[in-house]
Design a protein around this motif. Structure first.
Motif: not given
Ligand code: ADP
Ligand code: ASP
Ligand code: MG
Length: 442
Positions: A49, A211, A213, A215, A217, A220-221
């Motif tokens: 993203t 990423t 989000v 951090g 959380f 999953d937010p």
């Molecule tokens: P990237 O493409 O940057 O690697 P990912 O999609 O692999 O991103 O990971 C980020 C996503 O992880 C967030 O958008 C969120 O929906 C998900 N996620 C699941 N559990 C958590 C959590 N405990 N804290 C933060 N994000 C989380």
């Protein structure tokens, strides 16, 4: 286009290059200076993203340029743009029912090539010298297990040369080259692993995972809007979160970071604010009873029914799965009353077909009755280091799910985790009610 890029480059963003996170980890004192004497070296990884379109790529380039201006050397790792990898997988599925791992890997590595070269162009426009490297060029040597290869060695010579020349290396995440000289991929989400492996091999002081989000959380937010960011977390808890579906960090990247003492900083490439520092536990760290609620809908359940209750039977089932590099998660063997038993286990959904082949081949040999596949399941887990010393977490979890009318089909635990297998349709609600029951809302 140029005008837009200029506006972004000159915006007064609140950029921090991770130094504050670095000081908190204390790693700089344990490994002074890293390989580049007197210069802090940071690996910055940008997920799909974060590089989803031209604007995002230019914003990332801007951030890298700012980090360099603070005197910090940067190695960049990029994922494929947006949902490119999903798109390539769908394309392969449309083309053929037979998709040899070697060819799938060759296809999927193309995604990261696109983002790395575009990012280097965006950096060039900002006057930052940068050069892109495939996993193979970066010297990431893996085993030969296509689509989920393991890193055996990181050579990194070309990256060191590049850094020495003041050129920012931009490395394609998620890929390497096998000992048989074929291109491999490291499993979904594998760019995180690339970033941590490079940070370890090049002795970077910190690995920043940017990423969508801000951090890690408490849940999953996207599933629990009241979830809040955890400012610091231990590798131990992060490993459990990653292993149980918290996909913000790939599991292997956390294993790598813990084994090689690489502190991680998970943060947003949209707000650039400080996020979550993942590091070794220290005594000042709070130990909440429950840190996070996770769920994982990527697994499936296999049951072998009517298995003779004799020594060696379970061993042959799980040896067969291990020989195919299939990771088994939860295992339950029912108590035998009449000399037979049922063995149920969960595996990644992508390995369901392979697991069924293994199980079905074993049925006649074992004298078992049948094999049942169920891919309509999900695991819901509670993770928290404080669980070790606080009894009652399991009871509250089960009571909460019971009140919500959610049936538990399988249970597994570690000292700091409890996981329950439930129907997939109940997973989100289970996470929400557990998050509320343990008062994790921010
Ligand atoms: P990237 O493409 O940057 O690697 P990912 O999609 O692999 O991103 O990971 C980020 C996503 O992880 C967030 O958008 C969120 O929906 C998900 N996620 C699941 N559990 C958590 C959590 N405990 N804290 C933060 N994000 C989380
Ligand atoms: N592009 C790969 C994937 O989507 C690797 C990654 O993003 O980390 O899984
Ligand atoms: Mg990811």
């Amino acid at each position: 286009m140029q005008g837009k890029a200029h506006t972004r480059a000159s915006r007064a963003g609140k950029h921090t290059c991770g130094d504050s996170a670095l000081r908190q980890t204390g790693r700089r004192t344990s490994r002074p200076g890293g390989r580049l004497a007197g210069v802090t070296l940071v690996v910055q990884k940008f997920g799909g993203t974060s590089v989803a379109d031209a604007d995002r790529i230019r914003a990332v380039a801007d951030h890298i340029a700012r980090t360099r201006r603070t005197g910090t050397s940067v190695i960049v790792v990029v994922s494929a743009m947006g949902k490119t990898t999903d798109g390539l997988i769908r394309l392969a599925e449309d083309v053929s029912r037979v998709r040899p791992g070697r060819e799938l890997d060759m296809l999927l590595t193309a995604g990261e090539r696109i983002s790395m070269s575009l990012l280097c162009m965006a950096l060039a426009e900002l006057g930052v010298p940068a050069a892109s490297f495939t996993g193979s060029q970066a010297g990431i040597i893996t085993d030969t297990t296509h689509t989920k290869a393991r890193i055996l060695e990181v050579k990194g010579d070309r990256l060191r040369e590049s850094l020495a020349q003041g050129v920012v290396p931009v490395v394609a995440g998620f890929q390497g080259v096998s000992s048989a000289r074929d291109v491999t991929t490291l499993g979904r989400g594998g760019s995180d692993t690339t970033a941590v492996a490079l940070a370890a091999a090049l002795e970077a002081d910190l690995c920043e995972i940017y990423t969508d989000v801000s951090g890690v959380f408490t849940a999953d937010p996207r599933v629990v809007p009241t979830a809040h960011r955890i400012p610091r977390i231990s590798f131990e808890e992060m490993l459990e979160i990653a292993a149980t579906g918290g996909k913000v960090l790939a599991l292997r990247s956390v294993e790598f970071a813990r084994n090689h003492h690489v502190p991680l900083h998970v943060r947003s490439s949209f707000t650039w604010e400080p996020g979550t520092v993942v590091s070794e536990e220290d005594s000042s760290m709070e130990q909440p009873i429950v840190s996070s609620v996770t769920s994982d809908s990527t697994e499936a359940k296999v049951t072998i029914t009517g298995v003779p209750d004799q020594p060696g039977i379970a061993a042959s089932v799980f040896r067969g799965l291990a020989d195919r590099a299939i990771n088994v998660d939860v295992i339950v063997q029912n108590t035998s009353h009449h000399g037979t038993t049922d063995i149920s286990f969960t595996v990644p959904r992508s390995d369901l077909e392979g697991s069924l082949e293994v199980a079905e081949q074993l049925v006649p040999r074992l004298g078992a009755v049948s094999v049942i596949a169920d891919d309509d399941v999900a695991t819901v887990s509670l993770v928290g280091a404080g669980m070790r010393t606080h009894p009652g977490v399991t009871a509250t979890m089960f009571e909460t799910l019971a009140v919500a009318g959610i049936n538990i089909e399988m249970i597994s635990t570690s000292p700091i985790r409890i996981s329950c297998l439930v129907r997939a349709e109940h997973a989100e609600r289970a996470v929400q009610v557990l998050h509320a029951a343990f008062e994790l809302g921010g």
